[in-house]
Motif scaffolding. Structure first.
Motif, PDB file in Angstrom:
ATOM      1  N   UNK B  66      -5.481  -2.934   3.898  1.00  0.00           N
ATOM      2  CA  UNK B  66      -6.860  -2.879   3.419  1.00  0.00           C
ATOM      3  C   UNK B  66      -6.939  -2.125   2.102  1.00  0.00           C
ATOM      4  N   UNK B  68      -4.636  -2.005  -0.074  1.00  0.00           N
ATOM      5  CA  UNK B  68      -4.134  -2.917  -1.110  1.00  0.00           C
ATOM      6  C   UNK B  68      -5.204  -3.937  -1.468  1.00  0.00           C
ATOM      7  N   UNK B  69      -5.773  -4.573  -0.462  1.00  0.00           N
ATOM      8  CA  UNK B  69      -6.703  -5.684  -0.722  1.00  0.00           C
ATOM      9  C   UNK B  69      -7.978  -5.186  -1.387  1.00  0.00           C
ATOM     10  N   UNK B  72      -6.865  -2.061  -4.607  1.00  0.00           N
ATOM     11  CA  UNK B  72      -6.109  -2.607  -5.736  1.00  0.00           C
ATOM     12  C   UNK B  72      -6.624  -4.000  -6.078  1.00  0.00           C
ATOM     13  N   UNK B  73      -6.735  -4.835  -5.052  1.00  0.00           N
ATOM     14  CA  UNK B  73      -7.063  -6.239  -5.308  1.00  0.00           C
ATOM     15  C   UNK B  73      -8.487  -6.444  -5.755  1.00  0.00           C
TER      16      UNK B  73
END
Lengths: 336, 180, 394, 207
Positions: B66, B68-69, B72-73
């Motif tokens: 989560x 990362x998504x 960051x994403x």
């Protein structure tokens, strides 16, 4: 020690798989594209049918000078291709080739794929910004805007699948599609999700996947006639190869995800047990090949859209449709 | 039960922790000291990725991905787009080098925050061990999130909105500049 | 406030000054969509163009000055290099002007041959447009198909004139004895190569076929329509004001075709329609050109049936001397009105030659039409104007 | 206008009987526009306009001849550095002629408007407010002949580099290449084929 050995084997196999599959896809693109354009395409390299052309191209790129513009932010410029390549390579880790043939069977496999693939935007933005070139910057921004816009329908299409399968594990999703759905007398029928009311979801996923790949008709980030090569403008040599490989690897990766989520992955009616482990990779590759060919076909047929048309397509069509799709699937799931 | 330093180093997981934690710390440090806004953001990415990796090490896979998504994403990318569209010069940005009278309180504040959080964590968990390599079931997490913690969860989602607003605020010209 | 703070303030003021959202984008002179060496200095706000300043002259060869020191026969070798995509067509108005000036009339067969070659040049030029325009919109496949067919046209032109791009085939009072027609040392006029008409009509069948193919591949393509319909609309009054001619003008609803309205060669003896469309957008400019290929095929088919036999050259004096006078001679080139204003003071060379090249006038509209457009539309609009840089810069 | 070329005829005197269609057209156009004169040769109609009436005459003419074709100039000079000189240098009055062609889009009508501009005061009104397309043509004429177009705000060089010195299309401007190596002239003009006597049966060779 067993763990480390297994790790090394898995990494090597993964890398080989990714490399060969992207080389094969590059070759397929060269050949299929040229036949669609009434050309022969690669012919000499490798002796027959020019099969070694992608390798030769790769070698050519490797020995080219690795240039970077004077005004560039060298560190960021150098890291960008690795970020992109890393995010595409990581997808392959969770793709099940058979019931037991999967590098890591993550509980949250689908989630992992979405999280990791969103990182490629970062690499593209880095490339666009650090090149110190206006075309690159515009290309990078276009790419980012496009990937964000299409990430949503992609995720929403996946959500419908997760709802239908009841799991986020890719293996679990394949197994859900191999389960007996209904029986005709003594004949058990297992259907992939695309035949179980996910046609809309599949279409949305594929459109969004092509957009994520930045391929025609969604190739504005590198639109040659407008932005020369967009964020790739300044790249050469091995770094360009990374982007190039990354593009084709993620083409395979996203096709594999689509095949797994919607087309039943490694499953095929009548193939069970050990046979599934033996034939599974072949079946999956066959399904991937069909999808990859579709993507290639689209590329050689259509022109590119305009940035605003692309955005309005995502926000006014795909996202509402994807939400509708979730509602339908959820309703379907509750009723049955 | 206390562990000696030698035992601590014998454990592979601790090495892995160090390998992740040191770059994370360094990236965090560079985030606040970097002279270029895009670079600062990229260091923040590294530091967030390190955090995600630590979560995964702890078995909290879902939370890790989560981070990362979402961070960051989504947040970072939106932020990057925002500043790249408007002001993202290459090289050193004089605007970002703060005077000492700003830096010192910031550093003090950071240390204080670290002390408070560290104390709270140690106070709460003391020496209890977390079983490594046993991922939390996502389903359990989902059940918790949508029953007990549903309101905090929704509130947290405002973080995306905050990122958007932050981007706009950065893009806007200061009052002494010409208005668009 | 300390002096350090003051400095900091001024620094930030400078950086604010520099953060203008407008970016000056240099498109070209080496850029895929500029067809050569056109440069556009565009002030862009994101993807929106606020202002654009075309910079031309990278290929300026000074033909108007060069023509003043060359004899009329030598100038024909220059003029087909102006618009090299349809080299033959740029020769025709010049040679007609010189013939008018000298009171020479080419034999009828030569006129017909000129007509056939002009139309072949038109087809070849339009096929280049039809291939490159979808490419600029991102579709690569039509390029290959229509360039393949253009090859047949170029072969025909080469067969007759000896050159694929620069035929230099016209002579004052007729055309050159055709390449491959036999010995030229015998000082007799050679005719077209054997079987030329047969191959031409075969090629014309192919042209019909490729037009149908392009129709299915491009004309009906939804994405092409999304990119071109309603984009870059040029109203008729603006088109006339900026001197747009040819397909660009006809796509704005002005059915102005010199082959009809000011007939030259033997265009009055063949039947064809002037293609015009009312919309004035990129899609109409594309369609007009595609339909003109079909019309040219029609013209060539009729010409093959109607061409008389006879000499290729009228009798002309050995040393060509023009009388004093002014003549403006124009023709409908693939890209539009192409004209030469020849001022003769008597003698072997013109006193002044003004070349009215088509692409130059067609491009004068760029600053007006590109204002406020998006960068992807810039590519679509520039491509739809179908210019050749040699024709712009002369 | 007294210094029109010899082919020019005064508008009032053209009541001859055998007038061609083009000549009739030229005469009527000149009369309608109130221009000073016209000439017609080789189907090319030229209408002579006073310099001060340049802009309004052309704007008036564009009512019936809406197509702005081109604008340029001619340098009439007694001496030339290169190329063909004028026929009778002793009677020639040195001047520029600014020429602009308009044409109809329905038929073959069209005319070249000519205004004489003296060399010591080379300026004329600009057509850019009325014809957007005139801007580039005027810029070209400006850099090639050094004629000022009053009202054109963007008279920067179009073709030539910014630091180019000289005005290439002036007759006094030498062709540098010619200075280095003389052109062989018409020596290399290929002999014309002898036609009428022994031309083949054209159709015969084609089957």
């Amino acid at each position: 020690m067993n763990f480390w050995l297994l790790l090394v084997i898995e990494v090597v196999v993964m890398l080989l798989l990714v490399l060969t599959s992207s080389l094969v896809v590059i070759y397929a693109e060269l050949k299929a594209g040229s036949h669609m354009q009434s050309r022969i395409g690669p012919y000499y390299a490798g002796g027959r049918w020019g099969w070694a052309q992608p390798l030769a191209d790769g070698l050519k790129f490797l020995q080219k000078e690795d240039l970077s513009p004077t005004g560039a932010d060298k560190t960021v410029y150098g890291f960008a291709p690795y970020v992109v390549l890393m995010s595409t390579l990581a997808i392959f880790v969770v793709i099940p080739l058979g019931p037991d043939l999967v590098a890591v069977d993550l509980d949250v496999g689908v989630y992992f794929v979405l999280a990791i693939s969103s990182l490629s935007v970062l690499g593209i933005l880095m490339a666009g910004w650090s090149s110190a070139n206006k075309y690159s910057l515009m290309g990078g921004l276009r790419a980012a805007a496009q990937l964000i816009a299409y990430e949503l329908p992609l995720v929403l299409a996946v959500v419908a699948v997760v709802v239908q399968a009841g799991t986020m594990s890719l293996n679990g999703i394949v197994e859900a599609q191999n389960d007996v759905w209904f029986s005709l007398g003594s004949f058990d029928v297992a259907l992939p999700f695309v035949l179980r009311g996910q046609v809309l979801g599949f279409a949305i996923f594929m459109i969004a996947a092509v957009a994520e790949l930045s391929r025609i008709p969604f190739d504005m980030p590198i639109a040659e006639s407008e932005l020369t090569m967009g964020y790739l403008t300044e790249y050469s040599g091995i770094r360009f190869t990374m982007f190039f490989l990354g593009e084709y690897a993620s083409m395979v990766g996203l096709s594999a995800i689509a095949a797994t989520l919607f087309l039943g992955g490694y499953g095929f009616p009548g193939v069970t047990g050990t046979w599934a482990n033996i034939l599974g990779p072949g079946i999956l590759i066959g399904k991937i090949a069909v999808l990859v060919f579709l993507i290639i076909w689209i590329r050689w047929t259509w022109p590119r859209l305009r940035e605003d048309q692309l955005q309005s397509m995502a926000w006014t069509w795909l996202i509402p449709l994807a939400l509708l799709n979730i509602a339908l699937i959820a309703g379907f799931k509750v009723v049955f | 039960m206390t562990v000696s330093l030698a035992d601590w180093f014998r454990e592979a997981a601790n090495w892995a922790f160090m390998i992740i934690a040191i770059p994370t710390l360094f990236a965090g440090w560079r985030t606040v000291t970097s002279n270029n806004i895009v670079r600062a953001v990229l260091y923040l990415v590294v530091s967030l990725a390190g955090t995600a990796a630590l979560f995964i090490m702890l078995g909290a896979e879902f939370v890790g991905w989560t981070v990362v998504l979402v961070y960051i994403g989504a947040v970072i990318i939106l932020f990057l787009i925002g500043i790249m569209i408007t002001r993202a010069p290459l090289g050193v940005d004089a605007d970002l080098s703060h005077a000492r009278n700003v830096r010192t309180p910031a550093a003090v504040l950071g240390v204080l925050l670290f002390a408070v959080i560290g104390y709270a964590v140690i106070d709460a968990f003391e020496n209890s061990m977390i079983e490594p390599f046993e991922p939390t079931a996502t389903a359990d997490l989902a059940n918790l999130l949508f029953s007990r913690w549903v309101i905090p969860f929704e509130v947290v989602s405002f973080v995306l909105l905050a990122a958007l607003i932050g981007g706009i605020a950065l893009a806007r010209k200061d009052d002494n500049g010409a208005q668009r | 406030m300390t002096s350090r703070e003051m400095m900091h303030r001024s620094e930030s003021a400078v950086s604010i000054e520099l953060q203008t959202p407008d970016m000056t984008l240099n498109i070209g002179p080496q850029h895929p969509s500029t067809h050569g060496v056109l440069r556009l200095v565009a002030k862009v706000d994101g993807e929106r163009i606020r202002e654009v300043e075309p910079v031309i002259g990278y290929m300026h060869r000074g033909y108007e000055k060069l023509a003043e020191v060359r004899t009329y026969a030598q100038i024909t070798a220059l003029v087909n290099r102006i618009d090299w995509v349809s080299g033959f067509a740029s020769e025709v108005p010049f040679i007609l002007g010189v013939e008018k000036l000298m009171g020479v009339e080419a034999p009828e067969r030569a006129q017909w041959i000129r007509l056939i070659l002009s139309e072949l040049a038109r087809i070849s030029s339009h096929l280049v447009f039809i291939s490159s325009y979808p490419l600029e919109l991102g579709a690569t496949t039509p390029l290959m198909h229509s360039l393949r067919e253009r090859e047949y046209i170029l072969e025909l032109i080469e067969e007759v004139t000896g050159g694929r791009f620069h035929p230099n085939f016209n002579r004052v009072g007729g055309v050159k004895s055709a390449y491959g027609g036999g010995s030229t040392t015998k000082k007799q006029s050679m005719d077209l190569p054997a079987g030329f008409f047969k191959r031409t009509s075969e090629a014309m069948d192919r042209m019909d076929k490729i037009c149908d193919d392009i129709d299915t591949l491009v004309t009906g393509n939804e994405l092409i329509k999304m990119r071109t319909v309603g984009v870059g609309i040029i109203p008729p009054d603006k088109a006339l004001e900026f001197g747009l001619s040819g397909p660009n003008l006809r796509a704005s609803g002005v059915a102005y075709d010199l082959r009809k309205s000011d007939s030259y060669l033997t265009y009055d003896q063949v039947e064809f329609d002037v293609v015009s469309r009312p919309g004035g957008d990129c899609y109409d400019r594309y369609l007009v050109r595609l339909h003109e290929v079909r019309e040219s095929v029609k013209i060539i088919r009729q010409a093959i049936d109607m061409i008389p036999s006879g000499p290729l050259q009228a009798k002309v004096p050995r040393v060509l001397k023009a009388p004093k006078g002014h003549v403006y001679s124009r023709a409908e080139n693939p890209k539009g009105e192409f004209g030469y204003y020849i001022v003769s003071e008597g003698g072997k060379m013109p006193y002044r030659l003004k070349i009215r090249s088509t692409s130059f006038s067609n491009l004068t509209i760029l600053p007006w039409i590109l204002k406020g457009q998006l960068i992807p539309d810039l590519v679509a609009i520039m491509g739809s104007l179908d210019f050749v840089l040699g024709d712009v810069d002369r | 206008m007294t210094d029109t070329p010899e082919a020019a005829v005064d508008a009032s005197e053209t009541t001859e009987l055998e007038m061609t269609a083009a000549e009739t057209y030229a005469a009527s156009l000149t009369e309608r526009l109130g221009a000073t004169g016209y000439s017609e040769e080789f189907d090319t109609v030229r209408v002579f306009v006073e310099r001060d009436a340049w802009v309004e005459t052309i704007v008036a003419a564009s009512e019936e001849l809406p197509f702005f074709s081109w604008l340029s100039a001619i340098d009439w000079s007694k001496t030339t550095e290169v190329g063909e000189g004028v026929d009778e240098p002793e009677t020639l009055e040195e001047r520029f002629e600014v020429i602009c062609r308009l044409s109809s889009v329905e038929n073959a009508d069209g005319a070249i408007f000519v205004a004489t501009v003296p060399k010591d005061d080379a300026s004329i009104g600009s057509l850019t407010p009325h014809f957007g397309g005139a801007e580039w043509h005027e810029r070209e004429a400006h850099e090639m002949f050094d004629i000022a177009f009053e009202g054109n705000k963007n008279l920067v060089p179009l073709y030539l580099p910014d630091d180019f010195i000289g005005h290439p299309l002036l007759k006094s401007y030498p062709l540098i290449a010619r200075e280095v190596k003389p052109w062989p002239g018409d020596v290399d003009v290929e002999p014309m084929p002898d036609v009428a006597s022994d031309s083949q049966d054209a159709e015969g060779s084609d089957t």
